[in-house]
Design a protein around this motif. Structure first.
Motif, short mmCIF file in Angstrom:
data_model
loop_
_atom_site.label_atom_id
_atom_site.label_comp_id
_atom_site.label_asym_id
_atom_site.label_seq_id
_atom_site.Cartn_x
_atom_site.Cartn_y
_atom_site.Cartn_z
N GLU A 97 8.96 27.73 5.60
CA GLU A 97 9.64 26.70 6.39
C GLU A 97 8.71 25.53 6.68
N THR A 98 7.43 25.82 6.88
CA THR A 98 6.44 24.76 7.10
C THR A 98 6.36 23.85 5.89
N GLN A 101 9.58 21.73 5.47
CA GLN A 101 9.63 20.62 6.41
C GLN A 101 8.76 19.46 5.94
N GLN A 102 7.58 19.78 5.43
CA GLN A 102 6.70 18.73 4.92
C GLN A 102 7.35 18.01 3.72
N ARG A 104 10.48 17.81 3.02
CA ARG A 104 11.64 17.04 3.47
C ARG A 104 11.20 15.69 4.03
N GLU A 105 10.14 15.71 4.83
CA GLU A 105 9.64 14.46 5.40
C GLU A 105 9.11 13.52 4.32
N LEU A 240 16.40 21.49 0.83
CA LEU A 240 15.89 20.17 1.17
C LEU A 240 17.06 19.22 1.34
#
Length: 337
Positions: A97-98, A101-102, A104-105, A240
């Motif tokens: 998940e980490t 998230q990266q 996705r950003e 994503l």
């Protein structure tokens, strides 16, 4: 800092692979990328992304055309790390998940960069596996219709009698319209992402990047992955969100999934991965069918699919879509007849 390399430097370097343009120089800190298809546009893109985003990208020290060989050479920083395809199987859910998230950003930031034309960041022609027959000969394109015609020209070259390709070209013309042109990596794959632990330290391989229609990143991300990998089994690409959940419409979303099938047929001309691609297409279709309000009769769709009856692998997709309809009670309109 500007830096040139010599023949001796390349001779002492370690090549990443027999057909790879990447050379690891003897100093252990530098990479030289040079080959027949290496373009200055890649270096220009990397510099542009570093200057305009927070996406971690190796620093480009120099990029030039060698006077003796006539080939472009890009000298860049070597970033230490493990490729994500190596690291992913060992992650727990929190690590995954980490990383998601990266990514996705970073890719939301990348997609915030937009253009009025389809091209590389420096305005030069597009680069893509589809366009390998004439590198530098496709684009730039001022409209999506022109880009679609470029794809059709590439797909049909030498394959004018292929019923499946003609069918897909009709689908392309009717469905893929009205998209924004956003900055696209165009080779999103775990092999091109370096991590240390669960922290992304570099995104690599920008040779195909440029401004493309907003659906292109997702379409290319599923074009020929290892469908049996834990990366794909975890549905990372689909998780994503934002790549394919934008307002494309049902037909466009389903058509994205078909790119995976097309790449295998048109470029690689083999059957490996086609069954998986068909199943993935059916899965995407089932997701997008939830938003569909106008569904064609099954007979109409089957009549179109029957044009490619000679291709047994295309029948796999037909069968997969049929099974999806039985599960969901809906048949998604993939193309306008």
């Amino acid at each position: 800092m500007a830096r040139r390399i010599t023949k001796d430097d390349l001779a002492a370097a370690t090549r990443a692979g027999p057909f790879c343009a990447v050379h690891f120089l003897a100093d252990g800190k530098t990479i030289a990328k040079t080959g027949q298809n290496t373009r200055l546009a890649e270096a220009n893109t990397m510099r542009f992304i570093r200057e305009n985003t927070k996406i971690p990208i190796p620093e480009v020290y120099d990029a030039y055309t060698d006077d003796e060989t006539g080939r472009v050479c890009i000298i860049m920083e070597k970033v230490e790390g493990q490729t994500l395809n190596e690291a992913w199987p060992g992650y727990n859910d929190a690590d995954k998940e980490t990383v998601i998230q990266q990514l996705r950003e970073y890719f939301n930031e990348l997609r915030s960069l937009k253009s009025s034309i389809i091209s590389c960041t420096d305005g030069s022609p597009c680069d893509d596996q589809y366009f390998d027959d004439n590198i530098g000969g496709y684009g730039p394109y001022s409209t999506e219709e022109d880009f679609n015609q470029g794809l059709i020209n590439a797909w049909t070259k030498g394959r004018e009698d292929d019923a499946l390709i003609r069918f897909l070209c009709r689908a392309l013309r009717h469905n893929m319209q009205g998209h924004e042109f956003v900055m696209t990596h165009n080779d999103f794959a775990p092999r091109n992402i370096l991590v240390r632990g669960s922290r992304i330290v570099a995104i690599l391989d920008w040779e195909l990047s440029g401004y493309f229609p907003e659906y292109w990143e997702f379409a290319k991300a599923i074009w020929r992955p290892d469908w049996d990998s834990s990366w794909m089994k975890d549905d990372l690409v689909e998780r994503l969100k934002g790549w394919w959940s934008f307002n494309l419409g049902t037909g466009a979303c389903a058509f994205q999934a078909c790119y995976s099938f097309m790449y295998n047929k048109i470029i690689f001309r083999h059957h490996h991965g086609l069954n998986h691609a068909a199943e993935r297409a059916a899965h995407i279709i089932s997701l997008s069918s939830k938003e569909s309000k106008s569904l064609p009769r099954k007979a109409t769709v089957r009549a179109a699919l029957k044009r490619s009856e000679a291709d047994r692998n295309f029948q796999v997709m037909t069968s997969a879509c049929t099974r999806t309809r039985r599960r969901t009670g809906a048949w998604t309109r993939c193309v306008k007849m």
